[in-house]
Design a protein around this motif. Sequence first.
Motif, PDB file in Angstrom:
ATOM      1  N   UNK A 204       0.831  -1.208   0.000  1.00  0.00           N
ATOM      2  CA  UNK A 204       0.000   0.000   0.000  1.00  0.00           C
ATOM      3  C   UNK A 204       0.867   1.260   0.000  1.00  0.00           C
ATOM      4  N   UNK A 205       0.386   2.276  -0.668  1.00  0.00           N
ATOM      5  CA  UNK A 205       1.096   3.555  -0.688  1.00  0.00           C
ATOM      6  C   UNK A 205       0.920   4.244   0.660  1.00  0.00           C
ATOM      7  N   UNK A 206       1.671   5.305   0.861  1.00  0.00           N
ATOM      8  CA  UNK A 206       1.550   6.058   2.116  1.00  0.00           C
ATOM      9  C   UNK A 206       0.132   6.594   2.279  1.00  0.00           C
ATOM     10  N   UNK A 207      -0.443   7.082   1.187  1.00  0.00           N
ATOM     11  CA  UNK A 207      -1.806   7.616   1.240  1.00  0.00           C
ATOM     12  C   UNK A 207      -2.808   6.521   1.587  1.00  0.00           C
ATOM     13  N   UNK A 208      -2.618   5.320   1.026  1.00  0.00           N
ATOM     14  CA  UNK A 208      -3.525   4.212   1.338  1.00  0.00           C
ATOM     15  C   UNK A 208      -3.390   3.805   2.800  1.00  0.00           C
ATOM     16  N   UNK A 209      -2.177   3.813   3.309  1.00  0.00           N
ATOM     17  CA  UNK A 209      -1.958   3.501   4.718  1.00  0.00           C
ATOM     18  C   UNK A 209      -2.609   4.531   5.626  1.00  0.00           C
ATOM     19  N   UNK A 210      -2.472   5.812   5.230  1.00  0.00           N
ATOM     20  CA  UNK A 210      -3.084   6.899   5.990  1.00  0.00           C
ATOM     21  C   UNK A 210      -4.602   6.746   5.982  1.00  0.00           C
ATOM     22  N   UNK A 211      -5.154   6.387   4.810  1.00  0.00           N
ATOM     23  CA  UNK A 211      -6.601   6.216   4.681  1.00  0.00           C
ATOM     24  C   UNK A 211      -7.087   5.082   5.586  1.00  0.00           C
TER      25      UNK A 211
ATOM     26  N   UNK B 233     -16.990  13.258   7.969  1.00  0.00           N
ATOM     27  CA  UNK B 233     -16.369  13.975   6.852  1.00  0.00           C
ATOM     28  C   UNK B 233     -15.302  14.944   7.363  1.00  0.00           C
ATOM     29  N   UNK B 234     -15.641  15.694   8.398  1.00  0.00           N
ATOM     30  CA  UNK B 234     -14.695  16.651   8.973  1.00  0.00           C
ATOM     31  C   UNK B 234     -13.498  15.928   9.586  1.00  0.00           C
ATOM     32  N   UNK B 235     -13.768  14.825  10.287  1.00  0.00           N
ATOM     33  CA  UNK B 235     -12.691  14.060  10.900  1.00  0.00           C
ATOM     34  C   UNK B 235     -11.737  13.524   9.837  1.00  0.00           C
ATOM     35  N   UNK B 236     -12.289  12.945   8.764  1.00  0.00           N
ATOM     36  CA  UNK B 236     -11.458  12.370   7.713  1.00  0.00           C
ATOM     37  C   UNK B 236     -10.633  13.453   7.016  1.00  0.00           C
ATOM     38  N   UNK B 237     -11.213  14.621   6.812  1.00  0.00           N
ATOM     39  CA  UNK B 237     -10.487  15.711   6.168  1.00  0.00           C
ATOM     40  C   UNK B 237      -9.279  16.106   7.014  1.00  0.00           C
ATOM     41  N   UNK B 238      -9.488  16.255   8.303  1.00  0.00           N
ATOM     42  CA  UNK B 238      -8.396  16.625   9.207  1.00  0.00           C
ATOM     43  C   UNK B 238      -7.368  15.504   9.317  1.00  0.00           C
ATOM     44  N   UNK B 239      -7.847  14.283   9.431  1.00  0.00           N
ATOM     45  CA  UNK B 239      -6.962  13.135   9.595  1.00  0.00           C
ATOM     46  C   UNK B 239      -6.068  12.931   8.372  1.00  0.00           C
TER      47      UNK B 239
ATOM     48  N   UNK C 217      -1.608  16.635  10.019  1.00  0.00           N
ATOM     49  CA  UNK C 217      -1.984  15.603  10.981  1.00  0.00           C
ATOM     50  C   UNK C 217      -1.050  14.411  10.861  1.00  0.00           C
ATOM     51  N   UNK C 218      -0.757  13.988   9.656  1.00  0.00           N
ATOM     52  CA  UNK C 218       0.117  12.837   9.446  1.00  0.00           C
ATOM     53  C   UNK C 218       1.512  13.131   9.975  1.00  0.00           C
ATOM     54  N   UNK C 219       1.988  14.344   9.769  1.00  0.00           N
ATOM     55  CA  UNK C 219       3.311  14.721  10.248  1.00  0.00           C
ATOM     56  C   UNK C 219       3.348  14.674  11.772  1.00  0.00           C
ATOM     57  N   UNK C 220       2.311  15.164  12.411  1.00  0.00           N
ATOM     58  CA  UNK C 220       2.243  15.139  13.869  1.00  0.00           C
ATOM     59  C   UNK C 220       2.220  13.702  14.384  1.00  0.00           C
ATOM     60  N   UNK C 221       1.477  12.832  13.718  1.00  0.00           N
ATOM     61  CA  UNK C 221       1.432  11.427  14.132  1.00  0.00           C
ATOM     62  C   UNK C 221       2.808  10.789  13.988  1.00  0.00           C
ATOM     63  N   UNK C 222       3.480  11.075  12.885  1.00  0.00           N
ATOM     64  CA  UNK C 222       4.818  10.519  12.682  1.00  0.00           C
ATOM     65  C   UNK C 222       5.795  11.037  13.723  1.00  0.00           C
ATOM     66  N   UNK C 223       5.680  12.330  14.046  1.00  0.00           N
ATOM     67  CA  UNK C 223       6.555  12.917  15.054  1.00  0.00           C
ATOM     68  C   UNK C 223       6.316  12.244  16.408  1.00  0.00           C
ATOM     69  N   UNK C 224       5.045  11.993  16.738  1.00  0.00           N
ATOM     70  CA  UNK C 224       4.706  11.342  18.007  1.00  0.00           C
ATOM     71  C   UNK C 224       5.314   9.946  18.069  1.00  0.00           C
ATOM     72  N   UNK C 225       5.198   9.198  16.958  1.00  0.00           N
ATOM     73  CA  UNK C 225       5.771   7.845  16.927  1.00  0.00           C
ATOM     74  C   UNK C 225       7.280   7.886  17.118  1.00  0.00           C
ATOM     75  N   UNK C 226       7.936   8.814  16.435  1.00  0.00           N
ATOM     76  CA  UNK C 226       9.387   8.919  16.537  1.00  0.00           C
ATOM     77  C   UNK C 226       9.806   9.316  17.943  1.00  0.00           C
ATOM     78  N   UNK C 227       9.147  10.310  18.511  1.00  0.00           N
ATOM     79  CA  UNK C 227       9.493  10.754  19.864  1.00  0.00           C
ATOM     80  C   UNK C 227       9.240   9.653  20.894  1.00  0.00           C
ATOM     81  N   UNK C 228       8.132   8.932  20.736  1.00  0.00           N
ATOM     82  CA  UNK C 228       7.859   7.820  21.646  1.00  0.00           C
ATOM     83  C   UNK C 228       8.958   6.772  21.583  1.00  0.00           C
ATOM     84  N   UNK C 229       9.391   6.454  20.377  1.00  0.00           N
ATOM     85  CA  UNK C 229      10.453   5.457  20.211  1.00  0.00           C
ATOM     86  C   UNK C 229      11.750   5.957  20.839  1.00  0.00           C
ATOM     87  N   UNK C 230      12.067   7.238  20.648  1.00  0.00           N
ATOM     88  CA  UNK C 230      13.299   7.806  21.202  1.00  0.00           C
ATOM     89  C   UNK C 230      13.242   7.933  22.723  1.00  0.00           C
TER      90      UNK C 230
END
Length: 101
Positions: free
Chosen positions: A31-38, A54-60, A65-78
Motif C-alpha cells: 500500500x502507498x503512504x496515502x492508502x496507509x493513511x486512509x 467527513x470533517x474528521x477524515x479531512x483533518x486526519x 496531521x500525518x506529520x504530527x502522528x509521525x513525530x509522536x511515533x518517533x518521539x515515543x520510540x526515542x
Amino acid sequence: MKNLLTAVALCAAVLSAQAADKMAPAADKAPTAQQGKMATCNKDATGKKGDERKAFMKECLSSKQATQQNKMKTCNADATGKKGEERKAFMKTCLSGGKPA
C-alpha cells in the motif's frame, strides 16, 4: 469449422489470461503512504457519521496531521527507557521540534 471454434476459444483464453495478469500486480503491491493513511483514518473514524465523519477524515488525511502522528511515533520510540518527569520533558522538547537532551 472445428478449427475455427478452437481458434476462437484459444483467443478468448489468451485474452482472459492477459486481463488477469494486468489485474494481479495491483494485489501484489504494498500500500502507498496515502492508502496507509486512509486505512488508519478509517479505523479511527469508527462510530462517526455524516458531517462529523467527513470533517474528521479531512483533518486526519491532511499532511499536518500525518506529520504530527509521525513525530509522536518517533518521539515515543526515542523516549524508550525514560520515565516520569524526564520522559515528560523529553517529549515536550521533542514534539515542539527542539533538540531533545
